[in-house]
Design an enzyme around this catalytic site. Structure first.
Site, PDB file in Angstrom:
ATOM      1  N   ASP A 156     -19.105  -3.648   0.202  1.00  0.00           N
ATOM      2  CA  ASP A 156     -17.918  -4.551   0.300  1.00  0.00           C
ATOM      3  C   ASP A 156     -18.477  -6.139   0.463  1.00  0.00           C
ATOM      4  OD1 ASP A 156     -18.868  -5.634   2.860  1.00  0.00           O
ATOM      5  OD2 ASP A 156     -17.702  -3.781   3.939  1.00  0.00           O
ATOM      6  N   ARG A 178       0.995  -1.275  -0.092  1.00  0.00           N
ATOM      7  CA  ARG A 178       0.004   0.002   0.021  1.00  0.00           C
ATOM      8  C   ARG A 178       0.897   1.116   0.214  1.00  0.00           C
ATOM      9  NH1 ARG A 178      -1.329  -3.512   3.700  1.00  0.00           N
ATOM     10  NH2 ARG A 178      -3.210  -4.799   3.338  1.00  0.00           N
ATOM     11  N   PRO A 186     -20.737   2.328   0.505  1.00  0.00           N
ATOM     12  CA  PRO A 186     -19.449   1.287   0.362  1.00  0.00           C
ATOM     13  C   PRO A 186     -19.994   0.103   0.418  1.00  0.00           C
ATOM     14  CG  PRO A 186     -18.949   2.929   2.074  1.00  0.00           C
ATOM     15  CD  PRO A 186     -20.530   3.365   1.869  1.00  0.00           C
ATOM     16  N   LYS A 189     -14.465   0.387  -3.825  1.00  0.00           N
ATOM     17  CA  LYS A 189     -14.842   0.502  -2.255  1.00  0.00           C
ATOM     18  C   LYS A 189     -14.046   1.492  -1.806  1.00  0.00           C
ATOM     19  CE  LYS A 189     -15.471  -0.789   1.846  1.00  0.00           C
ATOM     20  NZ  LYS A 189     -14.267  -0.490   2.550  1.00  0.00           N
TER      21      LYS A 189
END
Length: 289
Positions: A247, A186, A245, A228
């Site tokens: 998921d 990340r 959102p 997302k």
DNA sequence: GCCCAGGTATAAA
DNA sequence: TTTATACATGGG
């Protein structure tokens, strides 16, 4: 809502549907921790301690700070009771949203925080395929290393509260510089986001004002930002309450609880409905497994 | 060791 | 357009 000053700060009474645990321990922000009988954290560059008392919620800040920032941050001017009742009556084209009332029972005191857009962007990039404890750790190291000191925080090893880094504090770094975060792959995503914001290629306030489809598309030009993360930035960092959102959990929950429904069926405050559903899922893991 | 964590980029079908 | 896999860390 009544606001009174006292020696400890600002006491806010008469608030319906506001509980700190529901709001601060639910994965929408990653900088607040329990501290004794209250909660302590930083939003942007503003440290805060707050706790629930029999009279109301006590904020350790001045009245000016409360009015100028925290009142909006915690979304205290929104009538959540009216919203919840509104959902009850919102049966769009025969869609059955009645399960929402049951969902709302599991986190009745949640507020959708209105966080800084860049902070939300980086936080939710970090959150992908990750767990809340480790997200909090990475964000804390990010702020300690690249954020400016902004006050006192007794929970920090050095007693200093650190602001969330500004884009420019990250844009010139390398992945090696970010290795201490232990954020894994990340790190590259964080740098791409910071560079695009710092250069102006990504204009967060402008995106916040765009129609949802365009806003999503622009956010997703950032590496590491998919559907997302973009949706989380819109909901938590841009006060776009229509965002929802989705998921893996939420997709399964929607099938089980709201068959045939789409996020749009929840109206212009879909994001708040999503929060209620998310909390319900956390308490009913068998539903989404 | 193995599995999972509020996903995404990439390459293949 | 849809589906499979790797991706780094760290806790259970």
């Amino acid at each position: 809502m009544q606001i009174m000053e006292n020696p400890e700060g600002v006491l806010v009474t008469g608030l319906e549907l506001f509980r700190l645990e529901d709001t601060l321990d639910c994965g929408q922000c990653f900088r607040f921790r329990r501290d004794g009988d209250g909660w302590r954290g930083v939003a942007g560059n503003r440290p805060l301690f707050l706790r629930e008392t029999p009279e109301g919620v006590l904020f350790s800040c001045t009245r000016e700070e409360f009015e100028a920032f925290w009142r909006g941050y915690f979304d205290l001017d929104r009538d959540y009771a009216a919203l919840r009742d509104g959902y009850r009556n919102l049966s769009a084209q025969g869609k059955d949203l009645s399960s929402l009332r049951e969902c709302a029972l599991y986190a009745p005191g949640i507020r959708v925080l209105r966080q800084d857009a860049f902070e939300a962007l980086i936080s939710f990039i970090i959150s992908q395929n990750n767990n809340v404890g480790r997200i909090q750790g990475i964000v804390a190291r990010l702020c300690r290393r690249f954020g400016e000191p902004c006050g006192a925080d007794p929970l920090e090893p050095d007693g200093v509260a650190y602001a969330f880094p500004v884009p420019e504090a990250l844009a010139g770094r390398t992945e090696d510089d970010l290795a201490l975060l232990r954020a894994g792959w990340r790190a590259g995503y964080i740098l791409d986001a910071a560079r695009k914001v710092a250069s102006g290629e990504i204009d967060l306030p402008a995106i916040a004002a765009l129609p949802l489809p365009e806003a999503r598309a622009q956010l997703q030009t950032i590496r590491g930002v998919g559907p997302k993360v973009a949706e989380c930035v819109l909901l938590y960092g841009m006060a776009r309450m229509e965002a929802f959102p989705l998921d893996v959990w939420m997709k399964r929950a929607m099938k089980q609880l709201f068959p045939g429904c789409t996020p749009a069926d929840f109206g212009d405050c879909a994001g708040i409905a999503q929060q209620y559903i998310f909390h319900y899922c956390r308490r009913h893991p068998s539903l989404v497994r």
